[in-house]
Design a protein around this motif. Structure first.
Motif, PDB file in Angstrom:
ATOM      1  N   ALA A   1       0.870  -1.339   0.019  1.00  0.00           N
ATOM      2  CA  ALA A   1       0.006   0.038  -0.002  1.00  0.00           C
ATOM      3  C   ALA A   1       0.942   1.216  -0.082  1.00  0.00           C
ATOM      4  O   ALA A   1       0.412   2.255  -0.673  1.00  0.00           O
TER       5      ALA A   1
ATOM      6  N   LYS B   1      -3.017   4.019   3.594  1.00  0.00           N
ATOM      7  CA  LYS B   1      -4.419   3.979   3.695  1.00  0.00           C
ATOM      8  C   LYS B   1      -5.412   4.760   2.651  1.00  0.00           C
ATOM      9  O   LYS B   1      -6.195   4.247   1.897  1.00  0.00           O
ATOM     10  N   ARG B   2      -5.116   6.036   2.457  1.00  0.00           N
ATOM     11  CA  ARG B   2      -5.974   6.845   1.691  1.00  0.00           C
ATOM     12  C   ARG B   2      -5.507   8.087   1.187  1.00  0.00           C
ATOM     13  O   ARG B   2      -4.454   8.770   1.655  1.00  0.00           O
TER      14      ARG B   2
ATOM     15  N   ASP C   1      -8.791   4.643  -1.794  1.00  0.00           N
ATOM     16  CA  ASP C   1      -8.851   3.902  -0.483  1.00  0.00           C
ATOM     17  C   ASP C   1      -8.212   2.591  -0.784  1.00  0.00           C
ATOM     18  O   ASP C   1      -8.334   1.703  -1.521  1.00  0.00           O
TER      19      ASP C   1
ATOM     20  N   ASN D   1      -6.343  -0.969   0.830  1.00  0.00           N
ATOM     21  CA  ASN D   1      -6.239  -2.142   1.907  1.00  0.00           C
ATOM     22  C   ASN D   1      -5.183  -3.200   1.459  1.00  0.00           C
ATOM     23  O   ASN D   1      -5.499  -3.810   0.407  1.00  0.00           O
ATOM     24  N   GLU D   2      -4.384  -3.236   2.322  1.00  0.00           N
ATOM     25  CA  GLU D   2      -3.162  -4.303   2.164  1.00  0.00           C
ATOM     26  C   GLU D   2      -3.359  -5.603   2.849  1.00  0.00           C
ATOM     27  O   GLU D   2      -3.375  -5.413   4.029  1.00  0.00           O
ATOM     28  N   HIS D   3      -3.372  -6.662   2.201  1.00  0.00           N
ATOM     29  CA  HIS D   3      -3.510  -7.959   2.888  1.00  0.00           C
ATOM     30  C   HIS D   3      -2.600  -9.008   2.313  1.00  0.00           C
ATOM     31  O   HIS D   3      -2.829  -9.329   1.114  1.00  0.00           O
TER      32      HIS D   3
ATOM     33  N   THR E   1      -2.382  -5.285  -2.489  1.00  0.00           N
ATOM     34  CA  THR E   1      -3.139  -4.190  -2.178  1.00  0.00           C
ATOM     35  C   THR E   1      -4.183  -3.880  -3.164  1.00  0.00           C
ATOM     36  O   THR E   1      -4.308  -4.060  -4.092  1.00  0.00           O
TER      37      THR E   1
END
Length: 149
Positions: free
Chosen positions: A16, A66-67, A94, A96-98, A102
């Motif tokens: 991200a 994040k944003r 927006d 979101n990293e998982h 991302t």
């Protein structure tokens, strides 16, 4: 944010933090004439798409990893009846990293099917986010095309 605001999303094998850095390098993926800076809150920049068109932006929010939110403070879209149609709309990224992937959710708040440019701007954003920005995230090169108007 309204339910009718234009949005699209992508997922890429990128952190991200790196995604935010790349989004902020606007000409690398949007392929427009660019001046100013988009790297930190309160930065301002201008995009020109030829002729008398321009879009002035202010980075109103940047939450690392994040944003990002860009407010369009002024514009001139000479090819539409309402030349200021994008003024006071926001571009929202927006992230979101998982597990090293991302997901980016992009929203152009204020770009709804009721506005004149939607028929051109929706496919434009789909290209710039889902094709060019995704390519820049994954290959380091954006995919440019001629403007819709």
């Amino acid at each position: 944010m309204g339910n009718n605001d234009f949005n699209c999303s992508l997922s890429a094998n990128i952190s991200a933090a790196e995604a935010i850095k790349k989004i902020s390098n606007v000409p690398a993926w949007w392929g427009v004439a660019f001046s100013g800076s988009a790297e930190k809150p309160n930065d301002t920049f201008t995009i020109k798409m030829g002729g008398e068109s321009f879009f002035n932006f202010t980075v109103t929010e940047l939450i690392p990893g994040k944003r990002i939110v860009w407010l369009i403070t002024d514009c001139n879209m000479p090819w539409y009846a309402d030349k200021k149609e994008w003024a006071n709309t926001r571009l929202i990224f927006d992230l979101n990293e998982h597990n090293g992937i991302t997901t980016l959710q992009f929203t152009h708040e204020g770009l709804t099917p009721e506005v004149e440019c939607y028929k051109d701007c929706a496919p434009g954003w789909t290209h710039w986010i889902n094709t060019s920005l995704l390519s820049y995230f994954t290959t380091g090169e954006g995919v440019f095309r001629a403007p819709t108007k």
